[in-house]
Design an enzyme around this catalytic site. Structure first.
Site, short mmCIF file in Angstrom:
data_model
loop_
_atom_site.label_atom_id
_atom_site.label_comp_id
_atom_site.label_asym_id
_atom_site.label_seq_id
_atom_site.Cartn_x
_atom_site.Cartn_y
_atom_site.Cartn_z
N GLY A 80 -7.75 25.25 132.04
CA GLY A 80 -6.59 26.13 132.16
C GLY A 80 -6.67 27.24 131.13
N CYS A 107 -12.42 20.93 129.46
CA CYS A 107 -12.04 22.17 128.78
C CYS A 107 -10.63 22.06 128.20
CB CYS A 107 -12.18 23.35 129.74
SG CYS A 107 -12.20 24.95 128.90
N TYR A 108 -9.63 22.75 128.75
CA TYR A 108 -8.26 22.62 128.25
C TYR A 108 -7.81 21.17 128.30
CZ TYR A 108 -3.19 23.19 127.91
OH TYR A 108 -1.87 23.09 127.53
N HIS A 194 -17.67 22.91 131.41
CA HIS A 194 -17.26 22.72 132.81
C HIS A 194 -18.37 22.05 133.62
CE1 HIS A 194 -13.46 24.97 132.69
NE2 HIS A 194 -14.05 25.64 131.72
N GLU A 196 -18.11 20.87 136.54
CA GLU A 196 -17.93 21.08 137.97
C GLU A 196 -18.67 22.29 138.51
OE1 GLU A 196 -14.34 23.29 136.14
OE2 GLU A 196 -15.74 21.68 135.63
N SER A 248 -7.55 28.66 168.03
CA SER A 248 -8.06 30.02 167.87
C SER A 248 -9.48 30.15 168.38
CB SER A 248 -8.02 30.42 166.39
OG SER A 248 -8.97 29.66 165.66
N GLY A 249 -10.15 29.00 168.57
CA GLY A 249 -11.56 29.00 168.92
C GLY A 249 -12.45 28.70 167.74
N GLY A 250 -11.86 28.73 166.52
CA GLY A 250 -12.62 28.43 165.32
C GLY A 250 -12.76 26.94 165.10
N VAL A 251 -13.59 26.58 164.14
CA VAL A 251 -13.86 25.16 163.90
C VAL A 251 -12.61 24.42 163.44
CG1 VAL A 251 -14.72 25.62 161.55
CG2 VAL A 251 -15.35 23.50 162.70
N ASP A 252 -11.78 25.05 162.59
CA ASP A 252 -10.63 24.35 162.03
C ASP A 252 -9.64 23.96 163.13
OD1 ASP A 252 -11.78 24.86 159.56
OD2 ASP A 252 -10.64 26.70 159.26
N SER A 253 -9.23 24.92 163.93
CA SER A 253 -8.25 24.61 164.98
C SER A 253 -8.86 23.71 166.05
CB SER A 253 -7.71 25.89 165.61
OG SER A 253 -8.72 26.62 166.27
N SER A 254 -10.16 23.84 166.30
CA SER A 254 -10.81 22.97 167.29
C SER A 254 -10.83 21.53 166.82
CB SER A 254 -12.25 23.46 167.54
OG SER A 254 -12.25 24.78 168.07
N LYS A 391 -14.17 23.33 154.06
CA LYS A 391 -14.79 23.69 155.33
C LYS A 391 -15.92 22.73 155.72
CE LYS A 391 -14.14 27.10 157.34
NZ LYS A 391 -13.25 27.46 158.49
#
Length: 534
Positions: A80, A107-108, A194, A196, A248-254, A391
């Protein structure tokens, strides 16, 4: 303290009450990441999940009793931008440190752990930013397998000068006498750097050591676990009500559509609204794919004229997103009324959408039409089963649900579509320009090979530039090409494409797309830029 991507002290990810702590079945392990204002705290979550341990973000000021009731396997204290001595410095309930839960400070989070337990934190003689040489002093459990001399990524001004009682110094750098510390009797560990980020090459080893050796995790988080949990939660929440799913046709909504279909079957209706802002031939592809899979539970609505009318004259990108979000909902409300009663609407919202859309105390990077762009008086309750996934995790869920690879690996495409790939006003002529340029870019890259690339598209500029075509002066639009590589879509690098490929793409666009006389290539990383231009 993160300084490269500062947010105001105390700012953090804000979610709804039910999203603070996911109620996983008791057999699942869960690491909670307390957010102290690190803008990219979700990267910590991602790295933990890569070790097949479930993790999620919670606010740093979560009450101890609520946190303990969630029965976390371990805690991580994020970085942070604050100093632990600042008047408004974010903190957490110190009782958590005595709860017997393994805790890892970054870190913080390292400085705050030291401060609350009686150690000494002070401004460093020299600030440390970027790659720094790390010397391992004690290759104990946390640093097991890390070379004595390695590189780490630092981003801080304050430093721990004296460790609390019971702690041992595990590593140091030139300007940080305590770069890593641990009290393994209490399972408390911390690092000033860090782990990560990819710039800490041994960060993965350190995180793995904490998760497996200190916290005793067993790598039980699998894609199948998410699907089972999501199906249970959807059924419990929906009951006997009907759900309208936006496609929408995208991967997420599909993936959401297939997940909802598995959970509630005939209670689901999926609707695809063509807003007139998609890429070339995509509406036809969406209709063909989902008509076959869902039959009469798939509904197509052509609303292109309505969207374009509402967007006429609008140039501000946030206003575009807001208009598109509201028009989507109003269209769904109108069309849903023809199909009967629905209580819920399901969206393909994913974790990066939520983070970038901000909240009451979070910096808004850009409003996603299905998050911050939704109208307050919406008639439906939201269901967002992918809200906590990145994703790549969504793609894995899609494959497990049996979606074809051409959908699962479809190019990411924003909900507002080409509206946010046209700088300035949207007109039918400008839509055709960006569609044509985008189609050429996609065609050439697919022929060349897209291994290592994550996203590619064209942007139409609002500027005009002077050119010469056919011995005559032109004054037309530049097109910007954007091609990036990324693992998580929260950070990204521009792709170093061969010059002859770029030259061929540029030549085709200028010659084949009417109204374009110049092509430029965007070589900005994220951050400081975003992947999309608007």
């Amino acid at each position: 303290m993160i300084s490269e991507n500062r947010v105001d002290a105390g700012k953090r990810i804000v979610m709804t009450e039910r999203d603070h702590l996911t109620q996983l079945p008791s057999q699942h392990e869960k690491v909670l990441v307390l957010d102290f204002g690190a803008q990219y705290v979700q990267l910590i979550v991602r790295r933990i999940r890569e070790h097949k341990v479930y993790a999620e973000v919670v606010p740093c000021d979560i009450p101890a009793e609520k946190l303990l009731a969630a029965r976390p396997t371990a805690l991580v204290l994020s970085g942070g931008p604050s100093s632990v001595y600042a008047e408004d410095a974010p903190s957490f309930d110190p009782a958590i440190l005595d709860a017997g839960i393994p805790i890892f400070g970054i870190c913080y989070g390292c400085q705050l752990m030291a401060h609350l337990l009686g150690g000494t934190v002070a401004p460093g003689e020299k600030r440390e930013y970027g790659r720094t040489q790390l010397q391992v002093l004690e290759p104990d459990v946390l640093l097991n397998g890390v070379p004595e001399h390695t590189t780490c990524w630092m981003s801080h001004g304050d430093r721990v000068e004296e460790v609390p009682e019971g702690f041992e110094v595990l590593a140091r750098t030139e300007h940080s006498p305590v770069a890593a510390m641990a009290d393994l009797e209490r399972d408390l560990c911390a690092v000033q750097f860090h782990p990560e980020v990819q710039h800490t090459p041994e960060g993965d080893v350190i995180l793995r050591n904490f998760l497996y050796e200190v916290a005793g995790c067993s790598a039980s988080w699998q894609t199948e676990s998410f699907i089972e949990q999501a199906v249970e939660e959807i059924r419990a929440r929906v009951g006997d009500d009907r759900v309208l799913c936006t496609i929408s046709g995208g991967v997420d909504s599909s993936v959401v559509a297939m997940l909802m279909d598995r959970a509630i079957g005939d209670q689901l209706i999926c609707m695809f609204i063509d807003h007139g802002l998609m890429r070339r031939h995509e509406p036809e592809q969406v209709v063909a794919t989902f008509s076959e899979r869902l039959g009469d539970r798939f509904v197509f609505v052509d609303a292109a004229a309505d969207f374009l009318e509402k967007l006429r004259g609008v140039e501000d990108p946030e206003l575009k997103r807001s208009i598109i979000g509201e028009t989507f909902i109003r269209t769904f409300e109108r069309e849903a009324g023809k199909l009967g009663d629905f209580k819920f609407i399901a969206h393909g919202t994913v974790y990066p959408d939520v983070i970038e859309s901000g909240g009451d105390t979070t910096e808004t990077i850009k409003t996603h039409h299905n998050v911050g762009g939704l109208p307050e008086d919406m008639q439906f309750e939201n269901i967002e089963p992918l809200r906590s996934l990145f994703k790549d995790e969504v793609r894995q869920v899609g494959l497990k649900l049996g979606l074809p690879e051409e959908i699962v690996w479809r190019q990411p495409f924003p909900g507002p579509g080409l509206a946010v790939r046209i700088i300035g006003e949207i007109t039918p002529e400008r839509l055709e320009m960006v569609r044509g340029a985008d189609a050429i870019l996609r065609e050439e890259l697919e022929a060349f090979g897209t291994k290592g690339l994550a996203q590619w598209f064209a942007v139409l500029s609002s500027m005009r530039s002077v050119g010469v075509m056919g011995d005559g002066r032109t004054y037309e639009h530049p097109v910007i090409l954007r091609v990036v590589s990324t693992e998580d879509f929260m950070t990204a690098d521009w792709a170093d494409l061969p010059h002859d490929l770029l030259s061929r793409i540029s030549n085709r666009i200028v010659n084949e797309v009417r109204g374009v006389n110049r092509v430029v290539y965007d070589i900005t990383s994220k951050p400081p830029g975003t992947i999309e231009w608007e």
